[in-house]
Design a protein around this motif. Structure first.
Motif, PDB file in Angstrom:
ATOM      1  N   GLY A  12       1.269   0.463   7.773  1.00  8.38           N
ATOM      2  CA  GLY A  12       1.694   1.768   8.257  1.00  8.38           C
ATOM      3  C   GLY A  12       3.054   2.107   7.675  1.00  8.38           C
ATOM      4  N   VAL A  13       3.267   3.370   7.383  1.00 10.13           N
ATOM      5  CA  VAL A  13       4.540   3.844   6.848  1.00 10.13           C
ATOM      6  C   VAL A  13       5.095   4.863   7.829  1.00 10.13           C
ATOM      7  N   SER A  14       6.330   4.676   8.289  1.00  8.48           N
ATOM      8  CA  SER A  14       6.902   5.515   9.333  1.00  8.48           C
ATOM      9  C   SER A  14       8.148   6.238   8.839  1.00  8.48           C
TER      10      SER A  14
ATOM     11  N   ALA B 263       5.680   7.288  -4.702  1.00  5.03           N
ATOM     12  CA  ALA B 263       6.165   6.228  -3.822  1.00  5.03           C
ATOM     13  C   ALA B 263       5.026   5.313  -3.414  1.00  5.03           C
ATOM     14  N   LEU B 264       5.279   4.019  -3.407  1.00  5.50           N
ATOM     15  CA  LEU B 264       4.265   3.036  -3.039  1.00  5.50           C
ATOM     16  C   LEU B 264       4.066   3.006  -1.532  1.00  5.50           C
ATOM     17  N   ILE B 265       2.805   3.081  -1.107  1.00  7.41           N
ATOM     18  CA  ILE B 265       2.445   2.904   0.298  1.00  7.41           C
ATOM     19  C   ILE B 265       1.934   1.495   0.548  1.00  7.41           C
ATOM     20  N   PHE B 266       1.062   1.010  -0.342  1.00  7.51           N
ATOM     21  CA  PHE B 266       0.378  -0.253  -0.076  1.00  7.51           C
ATOM     22  C   PHE B 266      -0.071  -0.871  -1.389  1.00  7.51           C
ATOM     23  N   ASP B 267       0.061  -2.194  -1.469  1.00  2.97           N
ATOM     24  CA  ASP B 267      -0.364  -2.946  -2.654  1.00  2.97           C
ATOM     25  C   ASP B 267      -1.007  -4.231  -2.156  1.00  2.97           C
TER      26      ASP B 267
ATOM     27  N   TRP C 286      -4.934   7.865   7.088  1.00  2.00           N
ATOM     28  CA  TRP C 286      -4.381   8.877   7.996  1.00  2.00           C
ATOM     29  C   TRP C 286      -2.994   9.242   7.520  1.00  2.00           C
ATOM     30  N   THR C 287      -2.624  10.518   7.684  1.00  4.11           N
ATOM     31  CA  THR C 287      -1.271  10.914   7.327  1.00  4.11           C
ATOM     32  C   THR C 287      -0.824  12.128   8.129  1.00  4.11           C
ATOM     33  N   THR C 288       0.486  12.248   8.294  1.00  3.96           N
ATOM     34  CA  THR C 288       1.126  13.443   8.822  1.00  3.96           C
ATOM     35  C   THR C 288       2.537  13.481   8.255  1.00  3.96           C
TER      36      THR C 288
ATOM     37  N   ALA D 168       2.057   7.430   7.238  1.00  8.65           N
ATOM     38  CA  ALA D 168       0.725   7.126   6.703  1.00  8.65           C
ATOM     39  C   ALA D 168       0.225   5.805   7.261  1.00  8.65           C
ATOM     40  N   ILE D 169      -1.072   5.709   7.426  1.00  6.96           N
ATOM     41  CA  ILE D 169      -1.745   4.460   7.783  1.00  6.96           C
ATOM     42  C   ILE D 169      -2.916   4.276   6.831  1.00  6.96           C
TER      43      ILE D 169
END
Length: 343
Positions: free
Chosen positions: A41-43, A52-56, A73-75, A159-160
């Motif tokens: 999850g990104v907060s 930008a990297l979210i997940f690897d 999911w995102t907002t 984001a999740i």
């Protein structure tokens, strides 16, 4: 007698092997192999014009069937609907999947109506809250990023993303091949003449299945809805191919120009309609999980901007040219997403 014993021993061994295979087939994937959930999850992270990297993630040594992304999911702040999310599969340099949240959820023109949702897509908040559960398979690795288009001011986002190792993907109740890839074919605001055929998906060769599509149209009137959908597989199949609908709204399981208004159902949805300065904006989505659209030796998937009838028979969808236009379709601006698996 000794030879008979040897033969019987061999038959018993074969029978035991068959029984073991049958029992293995009857076990669920959770019993047959090691299933592991992964994700992040990104907060309140900065969102800018830089990717930008979210997940690897790299699969574990137990992921004999690879990994599958199962949830997104995102907002966020202003601009979240225009944000480009990219999935880089198995080390690819150019992302095979790149989407904006609204179109990925079957909605054109950033329509903010909420809350609504199906098992695959939805929107749970007035601002953002977009989610989808489209399964994205990968064999070795996945990298997910976010980027604002140039020209938009920096903001923050949430984001999740989540997935699991060793779980199958099914269409029409049937498991697709383990090493399948999900791909996304896109059209972005192309100008289309009246009665022009629009290639939503064009795959010259190979096998696979169409999962889900979104179509968004701007036009001068509603006569674009007379357009039929055609599927051609193999790729070289002549017109009219497989006629998937007798009009645009029919493909989305509605009728008479969507005379009951907008809806967002599990199989299909009519997600936007507005009119401004003489221009109509419209969008809809359709899934092909329960009624598989499978292709072999390539595929073409086309929609027509309006349609015409054969003057001799009165039939629509079966005339390429020289027929009588239904109504007065105008030039249209068309965008589309088509998600499909290839193997």
């Amino acid at each position: 007698f000794r030879g008979w014993l040897v033969r019987m021993r061999g038959l018993w061994g074969f029978a035991i092997l068959l029984l073991a295979t049958f029992c293995q087939a009857e076990l669920s994937v959770f019993e047959r192999t090691r299933v592991r959930t992964f994700g992040t999850g990104v907060s309140s992270a900065p969102l800018t014009n830089e990717e930008a990297l979210i997940f690897d993630y790299n699969v574990s040594q137990h992921a004999h069937n690879g990994g599958v992304m199962t949830h997104f999911w995102t907002t966020g702040g202003t601009g979240i609907d225009e944000t480009i999310f990219r999935y880089y599969v198995d080390g690819e340099e150019t992302a095979s999947i790149a989407f904006t949240p609204a179109m990925a959820c079957g909605v054109g023109f950033d329509d903010e109506q909420a809350p609504w949702g199906t098992k695959y897509i939805g929107k749970g908040a007035r601002q953002g809250g977009w989610f989808h559960n489209i399964r994205v398979p990968f064999a070795r690795s996945i990298r997910i990023t976010a980027q604002l288009p140039h020209g938009l001011a920096p903001t923050t986002y949430y984001a999740i993303v989540r997935g699991a190792e060793n779980i199958p993907i099914r269409i029409g109740g049937e498991k697709i091949p383990t090493r399948s890839r999900l791909r996304l074919a896109k059209i972005d605001r192309i100008s289309v003449n009246p009665l022009q055929f629009v290639p939503l998906l064009d795959v010259p060769s190979g096998r696979g299945a169409v999962l889900f599509s979104t179509l968004a149209v701007e036009s001068g009137n509603l006569n674009f809805l007379e357009g039929c959908f055609h599927l051609y597989t193999p790729h070289a199949m002549p017109f009219p191919g497989v006629v998937l609908s007798t009009g645009t709204e029919d493909y989305y399981d509605s009728a008479y120009y969507f005379d009951s208004g907008e809806f967002r159902d599990p199989v299909s949805g009519f997600t936007h309609m507005s009119s401004k300065n003489g221009t109509i904006s419209w969008s809809a989505y359709r899934f092909h999980e329960q009624d598989p659209v499978v292709f072999d030796d390539g595929v073409r998937f086309e929609w027509r901007n309006g349609d015409e009838v054969d003057p001799s028979t009165g039939k629509k969808c079966f005339t390429q040219s020289g027929g009588r236009a239904v109504g007065s379709p105008t030039k249209s601006i068309v965008s589309s997403y088509v998600w499909y698996y290839s193997w």
